[in-house]
Scaffold this motif. Structure first.
Motif, PDB file in Angstrom:
ATOM      1  N   GLU A 199     -89.235  -4.259  18.514  1.00  0.00           N
ATOM      2  CA  GLU A 199     -90.906  -4.884  18.801  1.00  0.00           C
ATOM      3  C   GLU A 199     -90.797  -5.647  20.051  1.00  0.00           C
ATOM      4  N   ALA A 248     -96.516  -1.742  16.010  1.00  0.00           N
ATOM      5  CA  ALA A 248     -96.016  -2.369  14.788  1.00  0.00           C
ATOM      6  C   ALA A 248     -97.225  -3.181  14.107  1.00  0.00           C
ATOM      7  N   ARG A 254     -94.239  -1.171  19.684  1.00  0.00           N
ATOM      8  CA  ARG A 254     -92.850  -0.645  19.088  1.00  0.00           C
ATOM      9  C   ARG A 254     -92.114   0.455  20.073  1.00  0.00           C
TER      10      ARG A 254
END
Length: 269
Positions: A199, A248, A254
């Protein structure tokens, strides 16, 4: 992870800066500790720990953890992180190719993206086997030739040859064929092409984090003129934009980061 020549590493590698990158790469350490099925009170060695991601993950699982690295500054950050988390680590400034441990000491030997950078892969593989108990396991996660980390190094190397290419070590440790060759006749290897999700605030911010805090990127930019430095930034943005795999739950971008995850089991005589 290393990439620059030794004389330049001290100038461009800084453990506190690198931690801003390592924070994002912690999912690899979690995945490897899961794969190792670590149990409380097991004696675990984290090889090439850097700032301690895998070591701390193992310690959180109540293992007895020793972590080694050749960079004292990285070990210092790992120690500080352990203190902040009230976790116990034994840290040693050792070379993975020549570890002064007795044989058959550890139940599990793990390395998250670090051991692959050892200059002598065969010597390192032999040492991992030597210190692992016959009933234990070695679990490694390595960036393969097609991983975005390896491609990033290639981008930097093309602009600045002082940044080493990592294609050779990525082929050696980051492919099933390479691992089977390293451990041939001495261990069984179960290798899986896998990935972890990383992330980041955004692709643009991730490229900025790398350029400001990742030693090889800092070196390449420092050795480049302004237009070339801007090209490096843009190339990294383009590279990681291609790795985007949705958003995310936190709202962060992500990234899908391909890697090889392998469990190596020593063969008993």
């Amino acid at each position: 992870m290393t990439g620059a020549q030794p004389a330049l590493q001290a100038r461009y590698w800084a453990a506190d800066r690198y931690q801003k990158v390592a924070n994002r790469l912690s999912p690899l350490s979690v995945a490897l500790c899961d794969r190792a099925a670590l149990r409380a009170e097991e004696n675990v060695l984290d090889v090439a720990t850097a700032t301690g991601n895998a070591a701390l993950t193992a310690a959180e699982r109540h293992c007895k953890v020793t972590a080694i690295d050749t960079d004292l500054h990285m070990l210092g950050v790992a120690q500080r992180r352990a203190l902040d988390k009230n976790l116990q680590l034994t840290l040693r400034n050792y070379d993975a190719q020549n570890m002064p441990f007795p044989a058959d000491l550890f139940d599990a030997v793990i390395s998250a993206g670090g051991v692959q950078f050892a200059p002598d892969p065969a010597a390192c593989a032999a040492e991992l086997l030597r210190v692992c108990r016959p009933t234990g396991r070695i679990v490694v996660g390595s960036w393969g030739p097609a991983s975005p980390i390896t491609i990033m190094f290639e981008i930097l190397h093309a602009v600045c040859p002082l940044v080493n290419s990592i294609l050779a070590c990525s082929t050696e440790w980051g492919t099933a064929k390479g691992l089977h060759r390293l451990f041939e006749g001495k261990a069984t290897v179960e290798a899986e092409e896998s990935f972890v999700h990383v992330e980041v605030p955004s692709v643009e911010e991730w490229a900025d984090i790398l350029c400001e805090n990742f030693g090889p990127a800092r070196l390449a930019i420092a050795e480049s003129d302004a237009p070339t430095a801007a090209e490096i930034h843009q190339s990294l943005r383009t590279l990681f934009a291609q790795c985007t795999d949705g958003e995310a739950p936190s709202g962060n971008a992500r990234l899908r980061m391909e890697c090889l995850q392998a469990v190596v089991i020593p063969l008993t005589a």
